[in-house]
Write an enzyme that holds these catalytic residues in place. Structure first.
Site, PDB file in Angstrom:
ATOM      1  N   SER A 153      -3.385  26.993 -35.266  1.00 46.92           N
ATOM      2  CA  SER A 153      -4.867  27.208 -35.532  1.00 46.92           C
ATOM      3  C   SER A 153      -5.287  28.456 -34.798  1.00 46.92           C
ATOM      4  O   SER A 153      -6.408  28.793 -35.204  1.00 46.92           O
ATOM      5  CB  SER A 153      -5.499  25.984 -35.345  1.00 46.92           C
ATOM      6  OG  SER A 153      -5.450  25.097 -36.272  1.00 46.92           O
ATOM      7  N   SER A 182      -7.249  26.484 -37.977  1.00 46.31           N
ATOM      8  CA  SER A 182      -8.629  26.066 -37.953  1.00 46.31           C
ATOM      9  C   SER A 182      -9.754  27.051 -37.145  1.00 46.31           C
ATOM     10  O   SER A 182     -10.885  26.837 -37.172  1.00 46.31           O
ATOM     11  CB  SER A 182      -8.918  24.758 -37.292  1.00 46.31           C
ATOM     12  OG  SER A 182      -8.491  24.860 -35.755  1.00 46.31           O
ATOM     13  N   LYS A 209     -15.662  28.325 -30.218  1.00 48.22           N
ATOM     14  CA  LYS A 209     -15.288  27.708 -31.580  1.00 48.22           C
ATOM     15  C   LYS A 209     -15.909  26.458 -31.654  1.00 48.22           C
ATOM     16  O   LYS A 209     -16.111  25.628 -30.438  1.00 48.22           O
ATOM     17  CB  LYS A 209     -13.842  27.434 -31.633  1.00 48.22           C
ATOM     18  CG  LYS A 209     -13.472  26.584 -32.901  1.00 48.22           C
ATOM     19  CD  LYS A 209     -11.556  26.506 -32.789  1.00 48.22           C
ATOM     20  CE  LYS A 209     -11.071  25.610 -33.885  1.00 48.22           C
ATOM     21  NZ  LYS A 209      -9.646  25.485 -33.605  1.00 48.22           N
TER      22      LYS A 209
END
Length: 487
Positions: free
Chosen positions: A167, A143, A67
């Site tokens: 997230s 996210s 990520k």
């Protein structure tokens, strides 16, 4: 596609090679990513070079995606979804990245995230929206949206994620994969951070199988130098837990929206189906009232949130070597940062103290119940752009911001934050209390969208979550459910 453990076993037995699997993953990325926009940074050559010295860890040779937030990879861009940071390249690995590498994972790209991971949808202006492989017009959540989309579409079996308010769990639910947020302190945050978002953020991964998540957590979980929390090790390995049938569990069930508003019928049906499955397995689910003060939780979370955005802008200035400017970041980030600057230190400290109140409430709940079950979200995956400010709202925000009239924005922005919170009201409590929690894909709506079921366990008790997740996976497997856009 096999899960990561099966793939590593095949490489170890000589049935395939790390080189072949990396090239296959790159091919899947090249084929699918133009439609999904899940991977925003390709590191193909770096990944190929790393194969010459792969550590003999449990995931040796498995392709992996990182990520694009928090955890630096030396020499690779770390944009954090921000256009001003698109060319920022840290000179070191985070401790977590070092452990990913030592596990034998082969990092060949970085996945999309909203700017600074601030919202529950992945539509950064710097890269454009990430799209859901179940329906390209739908949000992946956030996210860790890019990672969830890549795992759901079969580009990789496992990808990095982080969770500061849901997230990992929100995109797992939206994309029909497994997502576990570990307990506070379970994973390292060094060398750059101690507490991230005052301890609300924990990193881990999104996976197709429960055993992949458990085995990775076994490898990653240990304190690093200067860790602010020391958490007790589990009584057994997480991998063993995922293979072990749990005792009969008493599960408190929430089937109503915390604000008393309508819960979407699909989310209600998903929890009801999960309750039926729990009963069939010998567990004891029963409806309970919400065990904590929801309004207090929302206010405490948002006070922290505004302050952290302001701190993000200060940190951005340190990287840029000059004060951050409006054009460096998205409008919403800029306005939220300005609101954070307006908050008083006493407000922030009082909100932080309320985290303890919430943790004690959940502690009392767990004296009676092993787990809390809720929907992961209050509604199915939203449409791309649905949670964004409208063009009219953006124009108003822009002018008030440029005129320095941020005080006029305080109330309307706070109310908008509360409205968006109401769409995803169940996950943040575990971030404030530090408890482990997971989203499991056990239900698909009539129009083919995944709906997650969300479980919260007592602090430090990932073992019970993995035991139940493994049991549910064995009787209601989801790994064979592939979206329309997949490898």
């Amino acid at each position: 596609m096999p899960d990561a453990i099966a793939l590593a076993d095949a490489i170890r037995r000589g049935e395939t090679t790390a080189e072949a699997e990396l090239e296959a993953a790159i091919s899947r990325c090249e084929s699918l990513n133009p439609r999904l926009n899940a991977i925003v940074c390709k590191l193909y050559d770096e990944a190929r070079a790393s194969l010459a010295n792969l550590p003999d860890g449990p995931f040796r040779g498995v392709p992996f995606l990182l990520k694009d937030l928090l955890s630096p990879l030396a020499g690779a861009p770390l944009s954090q979804g921000c256009k001003a940071l698109r060319h920022f390249r840290p000179d070191h690995d985070s401790e977590l990245v070092k452990r990913f590498k030592s596990a034998g994972l082969v990092i060949f790209g970085k996945t999309s995230t909203p700017e600074f991971g601030l919202v529950g949808y992945t539509e950064p202006e710097a890269f454009g929206p990430c799209r859901n492989p179940w329906n390209l017009d739908r949000s992946v959540g956030g996210s860790s949206g890019g990672s969830a989309a890549a795992v759901a579409a079969g580009i990789v079996p496992i990808a990095h994620g982080g969770d500061g308010g849901g997230s990992i769990r929100l995109p797992a639910a939206n994309c029909g994969v497994f997502g576990l947020k570990p307990s506070r302190g379970r994973l390292p945050t060094g060398p750059d951070y101690g507490e991230v978002w005052s301890g609300a953020v924990v990193e881990h991964a999104l996976t197709r199988s429960v055993r992949d998540s458990a085995a990775l957590l076994d490898w990653l979980a240990a304190p690093d130098a200067g860790a602010p929390y020391l958490i007790a090790p589990p009584p057994t390995s997480f991998s063993e837990a995922a293979r072990t049938r749990p005792r009969a569990l008493r599960v408190g069930v929430i089937l109503e929206h915390p604000e008393g508003r309508r819960l979407h019928p699909d989310c209600h049906a998903a929890v009801e189906a999960t309750v039926d499955l729990l009963r069939e397995l010998g567990h004891q689910p029963e409806p309970v009232p919400l065990p904590y003060d929801y309004a207090l939780m929302v206010d405490s979370y948002l006070q922290m949130y505004y302050g952290e955005v302001a701190a993000d802008l200060r940190e951005l200035a340190g990287v840029l070597g000059r004060p951050a400017r409006r054009e460096d970041v998205e409008l919403a980030t800029w306005v939220l940062g300005k609101l954070g600057h307006r908050r008083r230190a006493a407000d922030f400290a009082a909100a932080r103290r309320h985290w303890n109140t919430l943790a004690r409430s959940m502690g009392r709940f767990h004296q009676q119940y092993d787990l809390l079950l809720t929907p992961t979200l209050a509604e199915p995956p939203t449409r791309i752009g649905e949670l964004q400010p409208t063009a009219k709202e953006k124009l108003g925000l822009e002018w008030l911001s440029r005129l320095g009239l941020v005080a006029l924005l305080d109330h309307p922005i706070h109310q908008q934050a509360i409205r968006n919170f109401a769409r995803m009201p169940f996950t943040q409590i575990a971030n404030l209390t530090g408890q482990p929690a997971m989203s499991i894909p056990l239900y698909w709506s009539a129009d083919g969208l995944p709906i997650g079921s969300h479980f919260i366990a007592p602090n430090g008790d990932e073992v019970t979550l993995f035991q139940l997740a493994g049991q549910l996976e064995s009787v209601a497997p989801w790994a064979g459910n592939w979206p329309p856009v997949h490898a």
